[in-house]
Design an enzyme around this catalytic site. Structure first.
Site, short mmCIF file in Angstrom:
data_model
loop_
_atom_site.label_atom_id
_atom_site.label_comp_id
_atom_site.label_asym_id
_atom_site.label_seq_id
_atom_site.Cartn_x
_atom_site.Cartn_y
_atom_site.Cartn_z
N ARG A 67 53.09 13.69 34.17
CA ARG A 67 53.47 12.65 35.13
C ARG A 67 52.44 11.50 35.16
NH1 ARG A 67 55.12 14.83 39.75
NH2 ARG A 67 55.08 16.98 39.04
N PHE A 111 58.12 17.17 36.14
CA PHE A 111 58.74 18.41 35.69
C PHE A 111 60.18 18.56 36.20
CE2 PHE A 111 54.21 20.30 35.76
CZ PHE A 111 53.93 19.69 34.54
N HIS A 207 44.21 34.34 26.04
CA HIS A 207 43.33 33.89 24.96
C HIS A 207 42.33 34.96 24.54
CE1 HIS A 207 40.62 32.90 28.37
NE2 HIS A 207 39.65 33.05 27.49
N LYS A 211 40.58 36.41 20.26
CA LYS A 211 39.20 36.48 19.81
C LYS A 211 39.07 37.44 18.63
CE LYS A 211 37.29 35.28 24.33
NZ LYS A 211 36.72 33.99 23.92
N GLU A 245 30.48 36.15 33.39
CA GLU A 245 30.39 34.70 33.22
C GLU A 245 29.17 34.19 33.95
OE1 GLU A 245 34.26 32.39 33.18
OE2 GLU A 245 34.84 34.12 34.38
N ASP A 264 42.96 36.82 38.22
CA ASP A 264 42.55 35.92 37.14
C ASP A 264 42.12 36.67 35.89
OD1 ASP A 264 41.97 33.33 36.08
OD2 ASP A 264 39.85 33.67 36.46
N HIS A 269 43.09 39.84 31.09
CA HIS A 269 42.09 40.05 30.05
C HIS A 269 41.62 41.50 29.95
CE1 HIS A 269 42.26 35.84 29.90
NE2 HIS A 269 41.21 35.53 30.63
N LYS A 359 31.81 36.19 38.16
CA LYS A 359 31.32 34.84 37.93
C LYS A 359 29.89 34.69 38.46
CE LYS A 359 35.54 32.12 37.59
NZ LYS A 359 35.14 31.61 36.26
#
Length: 511
Positions: A67, A111, A207, A211, A245, A264, A269, A359
């Site tokens: 947009r 959208f 993702h 790896k 992280e 998350d 993962h 984190k």
């Protein structure tokens, strides 16, 4: 403990590769949410690197859809800066970029607005003819999952989707996580997606599965007879999976406060890595044969609910989290979680799996550590001496220093019998000259090829949520409980260490 240097002698096997990596087929890639960070930081740099390595077919083009008000030329300039900043291939080759830039267009639209999709269709028609993509279309939804149903229905109404990806020309859709917020929402999203697409057209991306060392888990297990016979409850004491992280929420406070670390990271993962680590031998390396075995693992996870949450899960939050922008000042959203789970099947019955993710910890580190049982009888003197010896540990390092190390017991030099631990270390970067692809490079390429091995299937997503949802519900109901606080740059809350001590075990050091 000392680290032994390893003399790497990489000897390629004669003949053709076991699975030949083909070039991609001609296609047009449409990125929804093209003005976002994912496109700049990951997708466009990944495509540029694939072009540098000449693995993307020359009949290829990209359309960004968002947009944001901008022209194609301004969009290309933004992406060029992103490639210079984020590409692993440096310096940027001006000839490769110029060739790539000619294939990039931009379409402005929301959208929900059908007019935007009409403009998109017109631009697709022009590029398909100009670059000979054969009508093959790959749609990447770099958007919140809640936007996916609307985008898919608008694409269908505009006639931009085909019925299947098994025929030519094909259309495929890559969907980003989190795939729902809980089991109910994931099932509903799957139902809506199933109204528009065949399951073979849906590529749910994680993702982590792209790896190199994650992919090497199966080769390490099933390609080495010294490991597979020991890969069971008889020889393994427990397995730790750590995803640490060093950064905080990095400007994603609003998203993270609504999502939290369990949604998350754990649901996607960590459970994906766990399933690859412990799955049974597939009958082949075909996509669905491997995914069938991953689903078996998720189905076998012992549920954690009720009082089990108190005993099996530690929630943490770094101290400065509530001061982050767009984070509630009384937020209970965890930025750290440690949990103990079990897999109820013949191979793994009774073996605890210790998972932790957080984190703002002391270092960036993702690894799997397989801790073997101690020796059954002490031969080296007093029992208390033997008890100080570490167990054998096989560690698969996923990031940042991809590799494998094995901790063993060895005699120290000298006339006396004195034993200690040493580590034999294998590093990808030292052993191989070939650069390691970014995860998004591999996954984009696989989607273009139609290889779904490293993407999550519908039932896989739902079984992961079936395990995670009761944990989330128990935490969200316990409004009087708060996460254990920990200092930024630490190894996490002390409660997580006490949690391990209850089971006479300890976490691997985060380094």
């Amino acid at each position: 403990m000392s680290v032994l240097p390893v003399d790497y002698a990489i000897r390629p096997e004669a003949g053709e590769p076991f699975l030949q990596a083909d070039r991609s087929t001609p296609c047009l890639l449409v990125i929804f949410g093209a003005a976002g960070d994912l496109t700049r930081r990951k997708l466009i740099p990944a495509l540029y690197n694939l072009l540098c390595e000449r693995v993307i077919d020359e009949w290829f083009a990209v359309i960004g859809y968002s947009r944001t008000e901008q022209e194609s030329e301004a969009f290309r300039a933004t992406l060029e800066s992103a490639v210079k900043e984020y590409s692993r291939t440096q310096p940027v080759d001006p000839l490769v970029w110029q060739s790539f830039a000619k294939r990039i267009e931009y379409v402005r639209g929301s959208f929900e607005d059908p007019e935007g999709y009409n403009a998109l269709r017109q631009r697709i028609d022009v590029l398909e003819q100009g670059f000979g993509t054969g009508g093959n279309r790959l749609f990447y939804l770099a958007t919140p999952p809640a936007a996916a149903p609307q985008i898919l229905h608008r694409l269908q109404e505009a006639g931009l989707l085909y019925d299947s990806s098994d025929e030519t020309p094909w259309s495929r859709v890559i969907m980003e996580k989190p795939y729902g917020r809980d089991l109910t929402s994931a099932q509903e999203l799957n139902r809506i997606v199933g109204e528009v697409l065949d399951e073979s057209q849906v590529y749910r991306i994680d993702h982590y599965l792209g790896k190199e060392t994650v992919q090497n888990i199966l080769v390490t297990r099933f390609g080495n007879t010294i490991f597979e016979p020991l890969w069971n409850r008889k020889y393994i004491d427990h397995i730790q999976i750590t995803a640490a992280e060093s950064i905080g929420v990095e400007g994603r406070g609003r998203f993270y406060d609504q999502t939290g670390v369990v949604r998350d990271m754990v649901q996607s993962h960590l459970l994906q890595v766990l399933s690859l680590c412990v799955m049974e031998t597939p009958i082949s390396f075909a996509a669905d044969d491997i995914r069938d075995k991953r689903v078996e693992v998720l189905r076998s996870l012992r549920p954690i609910s009720g009082d089990g949450i108190e005993k099996s899960v530690v929630f943490g939050q770094y101290r400065g989290y509530r001061d982050e922008e767009n984070v509630d000042k009384d937020s209970r959203s965890p930025t750290y979680v440690a949990l103990k789970c079990f897999i109820d099947n013949w191979r793994w019955q009774g073996v605890p799996f210790m998972l932790r993710v957080g984190k703002h910890l002391k270092a960036r580190m993702t690894e799997i550590s397989v801790v073997f049982r101690p020796v059954p009888h002490c031969l080296f003197g007093r029992d208390d001496v033997c008890q100080t010896l570490d167990s054998n540990v096989l560690t698969i390092r996923i990031q940042p220093d991809e590799g494998i190390d094995l901790k063993i017991i060895s005699k120290q030099p000298g006339d006396s019998l004195q034993v200690g631990t040493v580590e034999m270390d294998f590093s990808y970067s030292d052993a191989y000259n070939h650069p390691i692809k970014d995860a998004y490079e591999r996954l984009l390429l696989d989607a273009m090829r139609g290889d779904a091995t490293l993407f999550a299937r519908r039932d896989e997503v739902e079984h992961a949520w079936r395990f995670v949802t009761p944990i989330l519900q128990a935490w969200e109901r316990a409004t009087d409980r708060y996460p254990a606080f920990y200092a930024e740059g630490s190894a996490g809350p002390v409660e997580a260490d006490k949690f391990m001590h209850r089971y006479d075990r300890k976490w691997r050091e985060i380094v």
